[in-house]
Design a protein around this motif. Structure first.
Motif, PDB file in Angstrom:
ATOM      1  N   GLU A  69       0.806  -1.216   0.000  1.00  0.00           N
ATOM      2  CA  GLU A  69       0.000   0.000   0.000  1.00  0.00           C
ATOM      3  C   GLU A  69       0.840   1.267   0.000  1.00  0.00           C
ATOM      4  O   GLU A  69       0.323   2.353  -0.218  1.00  0.00           O
ATOM      5  N   LYS A  70       2.136   1.137   0.209  1.00  0.00           N
ATOM      6  CA  LYS A  70       2.998   2.310   0.252  1.00  0.00           C
ATOM      7  C   LYS A  70       3.097   2.938  -1.141  1.00  0.00           C
ATOM      8  O   LYS A  70       3.362   2.258  -2.118  1.00  0.00           O
ATOM      9  N   VAL A  71       2.860   4.258  -1.228  1.00  0.00           N
ATOM     10  CA  VAL A  71       2.892   4.984  -2.500  1.00  0.00           C
ATOM     11  C   VAL A  71       4.181   5.784  -2.563  1.00  0.00           C
ATOM     12  O   VAL A  71       4.540   6.493  -1.620  1.00  0.00           O
ATOM     13  N   ARG A  73       6.816   8.714  -3.847  1.00  0.00           N
ATOM     14  CA  ARG A  73       6.639  10.166  -3.961  1.00  0.00           C
ATOM     15  C   ARG A  73       6.331  10.565  -5.417  1.00  0.00           C
ATOM     16  O   ARG A  73       5.535  11.471  -5.670  1.00  0.00           O
ATOM     17  N   ASP A  75       4.693   8.739  -7.636  1.00  0.00           N
ATOM     18  CA  ASP A  75       3.288   8.412  -7.910  1.00  0.00           C
ATOM     19  C   ASP A  75       2.344   9.407  -7.254  1.00  0.00           C
ATOM     20  O   ASP A  75       1.320   9.791  -7.836  1.00  0.00           O
ATOM     21  N   SER A  76       2.681   9.855  -6.035  1.00  0.00           N
ATOM     22  CA  SER A  76       1.824  10.833  -5.352  1.00  0.00           C
ATOM     23  C   SER A  76       1.815  12.167  -6.093  1.00  0.00           C
ATOM     24  O   SER A  76       0.788  12.845  -6.167  1.00  0.00           O
ATOM     25  N   MET A  77       2.956  12.553  -6.679  1.00  0.00           N
ATOM     26  CA  MET A  77       3.010  13.800  -7.452  1.00  0.00           C
ATOM     27  C   MET A  77       2.198  13.697  -8.737  1.00  0.00           C
ATOM     28  O   MET A  77       1.527  14.640  -9.145  1.00  0.00           O
ATOM     29  N   LYS A  79      -0.418  11.763  -9.132  1.00  0.00           N
ATOM     30  CA  LYS A  79      -1.836  11.673  -8.794  1.00  0.00           C
ATOM     31  C   LYS A  79      -2.488  13.034  -8.683  1.00  0.00           C
ATOM     32  O   LYS A  79      -3.687  13.192  -8.887  1.00  0.00           O
ATOM     33  N   LYS A  80      -1.674  14.070  -8.343  1.00  0.00           N
ATOM     34  CA  LYS A  80      -2.232  15.422  -8.210  1.00  0.00           C
ATOM     35  C   LYS A  80      -2.702  15.961  -9.552  1.00  0.00           C
ATOM     36  O   LYS A  80      -3.636  16.744  -9.615  1.00  0.00           O
ATOM     37  N   ALA A  86      -1.073   7.814 -13.443  1.00  0.00           N
ATOM     38  CA  ALA A  86       0.137   7.321 -12.770  1.00  0.00           C
ATOM     39  C   ALA A  86       0.276   5.827 -12.985  1.00  0.00           C
ATOM     40  O   ALA A  86      -0.686   5.068 -12.890  1.00  0.00           O
TER      41      ALA A  86
END
Length: 354
Positions: A69-71, A73, A75-77, A79-80, A86
């Motif tokens: 479940e760890k995303v 950094r 992928d998180s950028m 997703k915005k 992503a």
């Protein structure tokens, strides 16, 4: 290696002294070890030796799920941004057994007593979930068979015939004007005047004199640049000036911000107008695209689509009778142009028959 010497076993003393007692010592050692470890395993019951562990190792399972479940950094950028999809850094591997179970679950018949929605499929899916979806070509806006204008008939009315004739003449004149007024092609050879032998000497002399003048000119020589020394007073003055400009810029920025806050209703109205104009522009573009697709197909290959000229009879060719009409083999060409216009085949180069 020599043989072991034989010992005497005549009396009891000789027998006791020379007999081997290793098996007895091993038995005593084993019995003492079993007593210390909790008893002999041979005499223990089967239930005490083997135990079925029905509990799950939850701590390890939680760690694995947490790791998955760890995303990252990156992928998180991504997703915005809603326009960027992503790509996950690691995908969970699905075994073949699970895939088969998933396909079986999809192919399983649903309960018809409680439908999911009001729409019901007439023909059903037919078990096509596991296969590749068939690509369906988009239906063209242009009809397969286009009806020509009334003036292109073999027996048209005078007004419709004149309109079609004028349209054909206008198209031909437009092509001619485009060729005439278009940019001229670059010539392969440039025609020039013949230079006499006397003029050649003058040209060579002029070229040599310019080079000599440039070589002898002392102004072109590099001169050493003198650097002026900057004093402390000058440096302080520059620092004060820089700080003053910075303060003025900050004050101006604050003033503009307060002005924008006061004019907030006007700014909102301008934003609403811009949004409305953008929507209108988008609608106009969509309508223009539809009209353009009706006239000519999208670009498919190397060549552009060239529409066929309208088949209009001249005034002296009109007979008013279908029997006296002059025959022309344009049916195959008309069908070929129709396929090109609808975007089913790419347009080909125009080739004349030799």
């Amino acid at each position: 290696m020599g043989k072991k010497a034989k010992t005497s076993r005549k009396g009891k003393k000789a027998w006791r002294a020379n007999i081997s007692t290793e098996d007895i010592d091993d038995f005593f050692e084993k019995s003492t070890k079993d007593a210390l470890s909790g008893g002999s395993l041979t005499s223990a019951p089967t239930e005490s030796l083997f135990v079925i562990d029905k509990s799950q190792d939850l701590s390890v399972k939680k760690k694995i799920e947490k790791k998955r479940e760890k995303v990252l950094r990156v992928d998180s950028m991504l997703k915005k941004n809603p326009f960027v999809e992503a790509v996950p850094s690691s995908k969970q591997k699905i075994s073949k057994k699970k895939k088969k179970e998933a396909f079986k679950a999809e192919d399983a018949p649903k309960d018809e007593s409680v439908p999911d929605s009001g729409m019901v499929l007439m023909w059903g899916d037919g078990g096509q979930h596991g296969r590749k979806a068939r690509q369906v070509s988009k239906q063209s806006i242009i009809p397969a068979v286009e009806v020509e204008a009334p003036g292109c008939s073999y027996n048209p009315s005078f007004e419709s015939h004149q309109d079609s004739l004028a349209q054909a003449v206008a198209e031909e004149m437009q092509k001619a004007y485009k060729i005439e007024l278009g940019p001229q092609p670059v010539p392969l050879t440039v025609m020039g005047e013949v230079v006499d032998e006397d003029d050649k000497y003058f040209i060579e002399a002029d070229d040599g004199s310019d080079d000599d003048m440039n070589e002898d000119d002392p102004a072109i020589e590099k001169r050493p640049l003198k650097t002026k020394r900057v004093t402390r007073v000058e440096l302080n003055k520059r620092a004060r000036k820089k700080e003053l400009h910075k303060k003025e810029a900050e004050a101006k920025k604050k003033q503009e911000l307060t002005k924008d806050i006061d004019n907030l209703p006007d700014i909102l109205q301008e934003i609403a107008k811009e949004d409305e104009e953008k929507q209108k522009k988008h609608l106009r573009k969509a309508i223009a695209k539809q009209e353009r697709l009706k006239a000519c197909p999208p670009r498919l290959g190397k060549y552009k689509f060239q529409p066929a000229p309208p088949q209009v009879l001249l005034s002296e060719e009109l007979t008013g009778s279908l029997r006296k009409l002059k025959g022309c083999a344009t049916l195959a060409r008309d069908r070929f142009k129709s396929l090109e216009k609808r975007g089913l085949i790419p347009p080909s180069a125009k080739s004349g028959r030799k």
